[in-house]
Structures are given as C-alpha cells and as structure tokens.
Scaffold this active site. Structure first.
Site, short mmCIF file in Angstrom:
data_model
loop_
_atom_site.label_atom_id
_atom_site.label_comp_id
_atom_site.label_asym_id
_atom_site.label_seq_id
_atom_site.Cartn_x
_atom_site.Cartn_y
_atom_site.Cartn_z
N LYS A 13 -5.95 9.77 -13.57
CA LYS A 13 -4.98 10.01 -12.50
C LYS A 13 -4.69 11.50 -12.42
CE LYS A 13 -0.56 8.29 -10.73
NZ LYS A 13 0.49 7.26 -10.87
N GLU A 70 -6.65 3.56 -19.70
CA GLU A 70 -7.54 2.41 -19.61
C GLU A 70 -7.73 2.02 -18.14
OE1 GLU A 70 -7.13 -2.34 -20.84
OE2 GLU A 70 -5.44 -0.97 -21.12
N ASP A 116 10.07 2.27 -9.60
CA ASP A 116 9.25 2.18 -8.38
C ASP A 116 8.49 0.85 -8.44
OD1 ASP A 116 8.09 2.90 -5.96
OD2 ASP A 116 6.46 4.01 -6.88
N ASP A 133 1.78 2.89 -12.71
CA ASP A 133 2.46 3.94 -11.94
C ASP A 133 3.84 4.27 -12.54
OD1 ASP A 133 2.79 5.79 -9.98
OD2 ASP A 133 2.86 4.39 -8.30
N1 LIG Z 1 -5.36 2.14 -14.83
C1 LIG Z 1 -5.88 1.82 -13.65
N2 LIG Z 1 -7.04 1.14 -13.57
C2 LIG Z 1 -7.57 0.82 -12.36
N3 LIG Z 1 -7.02 1.15 -11.18
C3 LIG Z 1 -5.87 1.82 -11.19
C4 LIG Z 1 -5.24 2.20 -12.42
N4 LIG Z 1 -4.10 2.86 -12.12
C5 LIG Z 1 -4.03 2.90 -10.78
N5 LIG Z 1 -5.09 2.28 -10.21
C6 LIG Z 1 -5.35 2.10 -8.76
O1 LIG Z 1 -4.92 3.26 -8.06
C7 LIG Z 1 -3.84 2.96 -7.18
C8 LIG Z 1 -2.81 4.08 -7.20
O2 LIG Z 1 -2.30 4.24 -8.51
P1 LIG Z 1 -0.76 4.52 -8.77
O3 LIG Z 1 0.05 3.43 -8.19
O4 LIG Z 1 -0.63 4.82 -10.21
O5 LIG Z 1 -0.56 5.88 -7.99
P2 LIG Z 1 0.39 6.26 -6.76
O6 LIG Z 1 0.91 7.60 -7.04
O7 LIG Z 1 1.33 5.14 -6.47
O8 LIG Z 1 -0.57 6.36 -5.57
P3 LIG Z 1 -0.13 6.12 -4.05
O9 LIG Z 1 -0.01 7.48 -3.47
O10 LIG Z 1 -1.25 5.29 -3.52
O11 LIG Z 1 1.20 5.40 -4.03
C9 LIG Z 1 -3.30 1.62 -7.64
O12 LIG Z 1 -2.76 0.89 -6.57
C10 LIG Z 1 -4.53 0.94 -8.22
O13 LIG Z 1 -5.29 0.31 -7.19
MG LIG Z 2 1.63 3.19 -6.92
#
Ligand SMILES: Nc1ncnc2c1ncn2[C@@H]1O[C@H](COP(=O)(O)OP(=O)(O)OP(=O)(O)O)[C@@H](O)[C@H]1O
Ligand SMILES: [Mg+2]
Length: 218
Positions: A41, A109, A154, A171
């Site tokens: 990320k 992971e 969130d 997240d």
């Molecule tokens: N550990 C992980 N393994 C696989 N996919 C993941 C993982 N973490 C996040 N994702 C994918 O990436 C997407 C976005 O991740 P996350 O929710 O952590 O970030 P965000 O900051 O909310 O992004 P957004 O701007 O889309 O809201 C998740 O909805 C999921 O589909």
């Molecule tokens: Mg998210």
C-alpha cells in the site's frame, strides 16, 4: 526511494501491477522473498484533501505526534496503519498480517489469490447475508475495541474482505486508540454504518444502542 529499499533490503522480491488505485493510496500486488503474495500500500504524498482529514485521526491519539510538514504526516499515517494492524492482530482480530513499513509504504499479507483480491463485504451475493455474518462482524469490532483498545473509524462494507471463512478488516490508517477524545463518536459511526448496510441486506440487526452496549460489556 522507499520502494527500492523494500525490494533491495526488505521483504519484497518483485512488484507486479496495481490492484486498486484510490485517491489517497494505491495497492500493488507483489511477491515476497519466499514466493508469497504481498499487498503493497503506497500512500500518495500529494493528495490535499487527504491532508486535512488525516490530522483529526492523528491529533488526540496519544501514540502519535503530528508531523510538521505534509510528507511527515503521510509517513506518520503509514506507520500508524502498520502499528494498528500489529495491535489488532496481537489482540486476535483478523487483519492482513503487517510485514514492513518504510516512509509512505506499508507491506502486508495479500488477502486473495493470484493477484485477485478477496471480495469486499459489499460484493457478496445478497443470499450470503444473515444474522450470523452480522454477529461475526460485531465480534471482530468488539475484540478490536476491548482487547486491542482501538476504534477502526472507517469501518463499512468497503473495508471488510471475505476470504473463505475469514472476515478480514482492512484499511487501518485512521484507526485510533480508545483514548482519542473522539473515539466514542467514531465507534458510533462505525456501528451505524454496519447496521445500515446489514439492514439494507435484510438482516435483523437489533438497534444501534443495543449493539454499542454489547460492544462495551465484558
Ligand atoms: N491486504 C490486501 N490484500 C489484497 N487486497 C487488498 C489488501 N488491502 C487492500 N486491498 C484492496 O485494495 C482496496 C483499497 O485498500 P484500502 O481500503 O486499504 O485503501 P483505501 O485508502 O480505502 O483506498 P480507496 O481510496 O479505494 O478508499 C481494497 O478495497 C481491497 O480491494
Ligand atoms: Mg478502503
């Protein structure tokens, strides 16, 4: 460069494509040194909107100090997500296993397989929703609140992944200590989001008040 270091001296063997590109972060699919799948990320250091919203989740959390410039704030944010994942996991909450953090990058992971992320709660077929699933989500929140001392802040159908029998909360950048002065309000908002969603899916959730008092008791 932070990513280069994670490849050169860190846990990443190689980085494949982006899995998801949001406004504030991008998630990449990568391979670890042992051949395992990783999620990387990367927080964007240029999002202005993000900047103002991040402050309220850092200020007030006794674990962190607000940085002086924007770059520092984003780095704190990445460290905060990493630490929240560690603390949640330590308390037995199912979250992606945190692996490394460097500047604006968190390595964890990968939840899913062959670069395809597991579905979000939001994406499950309507027939999958029942009171049992709702109670599982509530149990995860309770463990997070009572054992880890954290409020996600969130939480919604967009930040829960469903992988086989796993319900994985994701997240965690904005998750705060229960000692944060606004923790109570964030908890209510999380519970409200989930109750609204499960009600829409036809589940008998009970009231928000009931859920909150259950979350708080032994
Ligand atoms: N550990 C992980 N393994 C696989 N996919 C993941 C993982 N973490 C996040 N994702 C994918 O990436 C997407 C976005 O991740 P996350 O929710 O952590 O970030 P965000 O900051 O909310 O992004 P957004 O701007 O889309 O809201 C998740 O909805 C999921 O589909
Ligand atoms: Mg998210």
């Amino acid at each position: 460069m932070a990513l280069y270091e994670l490849v050169n001296k860190g846990p990443i063997e190689r980085v494949f494509g982006a899995v998801k590109a949001g406004k504030e972060s991008r998630i990449y699919w990568a391979e670890g040194k042992g051949g395992e799948e990783l999620a990387v990320k990367i927080f964007l250091t240029s999002s202005m909107e993000f900047k103002s919203s991040m402050r309220q989740y850092i200020q007030g959390d006794p674990r962190f100090k607000i940085g002086k410039d924007y770059r520092q704030i984003v780095y704190t944010w990445a460290r905060k997500e990493f630490r929240n994942l560690e603390e949640a996991r330590g308390a037995g909450v199912d979250v992606p296993r945190p692996i490394a953090v460097n500047q604006n990058i968190v390595v964890m992971e990968f939840i899913g397989e062959n670069g395809v992320p597991a579905p979000l709660l939001k994406q499950l077929p309507p027939g999958d929703f029942d009171r049992g699933l709702f109670l599982e989500v509530m149990a995860a929140m309770k463990r997070l609140y009572r054992r880890a001392g954290l409020v996600h802040s969130d939480l919604s159908e967009y930040n829960i992944m469903v992988w086989g029998s796993r319900l994985c909360l994701i997240d965690f950048g904005q998750a705060v200590s229960v000692r944060h002065p606004m923790a109570e309000g964030f908890l209510r908002r999380d519970v409200g989001n989930l109750i609204r969603f499960f009600k829409k899916m036809g589940v008998d959730t009970g009231s928000e008040e009931e859920a909150i008092s259950w979350l708080k008791t032994e």
